[in-house]
Scaffold this motif. Structure first.
Motif, mmCIF file in Angstrom:
data_model
loop_
_atom_site.group_PDB
_atom_site.id
_atom_site.type_symbol
_atom_site.label_atom_id
_atom_site.label_comp_id
_atom_site.label_asym_id
_atom_site.label_seq_id
_atom_site.Cartn_x
_atom_site.Cartn_y
_atom_site.Cartn_z
ATOM 1 N N GLN A 63 0.840 -1.201 0.000
ATOM 2 C CA GLN A 63 0.000 0.000 0.000
ATOM 3 C C GLN A 63 0.876 1.252 0.000
ATOM 4 O OE1 GLN A 63 -3.058 -1.803 3.163
ATOM 5 N NE2 GLN A 63 -3.745 0.150 2.307
ATOM 6 N N CYS B 99 -3.361 0.303 -3.624
ATOM 7 C CA CYS B 99 -3.048 -1.048 -3.165
ATOM 8 C C CYS B 99 -2.616 -1.854 -4.379
ATOM 9 C CB CYS B 99 -4.280 -1.660 -2.509
ATOM 10 S SG CYS B 99 -4.126 -3.406 -2.056
ATOM 11 N N GLN C 297 -10.694 -6.677 -0.399
ATOM 12 C CA GLN C 297 -11.481 -6.003 0.625
ATOM 13 C C GLN C 297 -10.699 -4.839 1.203
ATOM 14 O OE1 GLN C 297 -13.014 -8.904 3.342
ATOM 15 N NE2 GLN C 297 -14.483 -7.522 4.286
ATOM 16 N N TRP C 298 -11.399 -3.741 1.450
ATOM 17 C CA TRP C 298 -10.828 -2.571 2.121
ATOM 18 C C TRP C 298 -11.405 -2.489 3.526
ATOM 19 C CZ3 TRP C 298 -7.005 0.736 0.631
ATOM 20 C CH2 TRP C 298 -6.592 0.697 -0.716
ATOM 21 N N ARG D 90 -11.087 -0.359 7.494
ATOM 22 C CA ARG D 90 -10.683 0.814 8.259
ATOM 23 C C ARG D 90 -10.329 0.340 9.663
ATOM 24 N NH1 ARG D 90 -13.544 6.560 9.246
ATOM 25 N NH2 ARG D 90 -12.763 6.894 11.363
ATOM 26 N N SER E 72 -14.934 -3.533 8.067
ATOM 27 C CA SER E 72 -14.978 -3.699 6.619
ATOM 28 C C SER E 72 -15.679 -2.514 5.976
ATOM 29 C CB SER E 72 -15.720 -4.987 6.266
ATOM 30 O OG SER E 72 -15.811 -5.138 4.860
ATOM 31 N N ALA F 144 -14.280 1.987 -4.398
ATOM 32 C CA ALA F 144 -13.113 1.132 -4.562
ATOM 33 C C ALA F 144 -13.150 0.502 -5.942
ATOM 34 C CB ALA F 144 -13.083 0.049 -3.484
ATOM 35 N N SER G 110 -5.634 -1.964 -6.923
ATOM 36 C CA SER G 110 -6.916 -1.489 -6.430
ATOM 37 C C SER G 110 -6.719 -0.086 -5.872
ATOM 38 C CB SER G 110 -7.468 -2.406 -5.345
ATOM 39 O OG SER G 110 -8.679 -1.896 -4.811
ATOM 40 N N THR G 111 -7.747 0.732 -5.985
ATOM 41 C CA THR G 111 -7.699 2.058 -5.396
ATOM 42 C C THR G 111 -8.942 2.268 -4.547
ATOM 43 O OG1 THR G 111 -8.817 3.109 -7.260
ATOM 44 C CG2 THR G 111 -6.408 3.029 -7.331
ATOM 45 N N LEU G 112 -8.774 3.044 -3.494
ATOM 46 C CA LEU G 112 -9.894 3.488 -2.662
ATOM 47 C C LEU G 112 -9.962 4.997 -2.777
ATOM 48 C CD1 LEU G 112 -12.142 2.819 -0.584
ATOM 49 C CD2 LEU G 112 -10.442 3.249 1.202
ATOM 50 N N TYR H 221 -6.146 2.729 6.808
ATOM 51 C CA TYR H 221 -6.922 1.989 5.810
ATOM 52 C C TYR H 221 -6.080 0.828 5.303
ATOM 53 C CZ TYR H 221 -10.255 5.756 6.009
ATOM 54 O OH TYR H 221 -11.201 6.657 6.449
ATOM 55 N N CYS I 243 -5.921 -2.696 2.860
ATOM 56 C CA CYS I 243 -6.517 -3.533 1.828
ATOM 57 C C CYS I 243 -6.046 -4.962 2.037
ATOM 58 C CB CYS I 243 -6.198 -3.046 0.423
ATOM 59 S SG CYS I 243 -4.555 -3.407 -0.182
#
Lengths: 111, 114
Positions: free
Chosen positions: A6, A23, A34-35, A37, A46, A64, A73-75, A88, A90
């Protein structure tokens, strides 16, 4: 061996700014991503789960995306708020449902 | 519905002492996980249970770590003797049996070994 990275490790932004957390993973043979917090001293919550057949998921101000072929992957967090300050994480979900986590991005949103 | 419960929340011990952590998963969740999270890192799986059977313990340091889930409900993770490097947050998670269902995490136990 699957590795999840990340970037950045930490990020500080002013309130109201839109931001992107990144990520990447080395093995594209994943089932889901899955992201999460994590607030200080707390467990993981989740946020979004993207199935391998999907390209994105949205929940409120969070979006996401998943590109399996490129291992990314991006959030996206829109209109950030001080309450978004947290770490955060991933995680990719491999065969058998095993979660492999990145090291997290620590986000600080300044009022 | 209650979430995953862990106790204690914090534990400070001296090295070479034993320590135990307890986890009660969400009711009806067959699968239970123990993770270790070092400072600034993501959680790493230690062991996974399907009911009372440990089906993946390949990452559990078996010389000093042990775990049990005798009745397929709550679980205990033990370290004996603890070392300085064991200082971390120990997280428990649970889910229903199907492989790709969401895992739900407890608040964790923060262990400090002096």
């Amino acid at each position: 061996k699957q590795e999840v990275t990340q970037i950045p490790a930490a990020l500080s932004v002013p309130e109201g700014e839109n931001l992107v957390l990144n990520c990447s993973f080395t093995d594209s043979a994943i089932y889901n991503l899955q992201w999460f917090r994590q607030d200080p001293g707390k467990g993981l919550t989740s946020l979004l789960l993207i199935q391998s057949s999907q390209r994105e998921q949205t929940s409120g101000r969070l979006n996401a995306s998943l590109d399996k072929s490129s291992g990314r992957s991006t959030l996206y967090i829109a209109a950030s708020q001080p309450g978004d300050s947290a770490t955060y994480l991933c995680a990719v979900i491999n065969q058998g449902g095993k979660l492999i986590f990145g090291q997290g991005t620590e986000l600080s949103v300044k009022p | 519905e209650a979430g995953v419960v862990q106790s204690p929340r914090y534990k400070i011990i001296e090295k070479k002492q034993p320590v135990a952590f307890w986890c009660n998963p969400i009711s009806g969740h067959n699968t239970l996980y123990w993770y270790r999270q070092n400072l600034g890192q993501g959680p790493e799986l230690l062991i996974r249970y399907e009911n009372e059977e440990a089906v993946d313990d390949s990452q559990l340091p078996k010389d000093r770590f042990s775990a049990e889930r005798l009745k397929g409900v709550d679980s205990t993770l033990k370290i004996q003797p603890a070392e300085l490097g064991d200082s971390a947050v120990y997280l428990c998670a649970s889910k229903v049996r199907a492989a790709y269902n969401e895992q739900f995490f407890g608040p964790g136990t923060r262990l400090t070994v002096l």
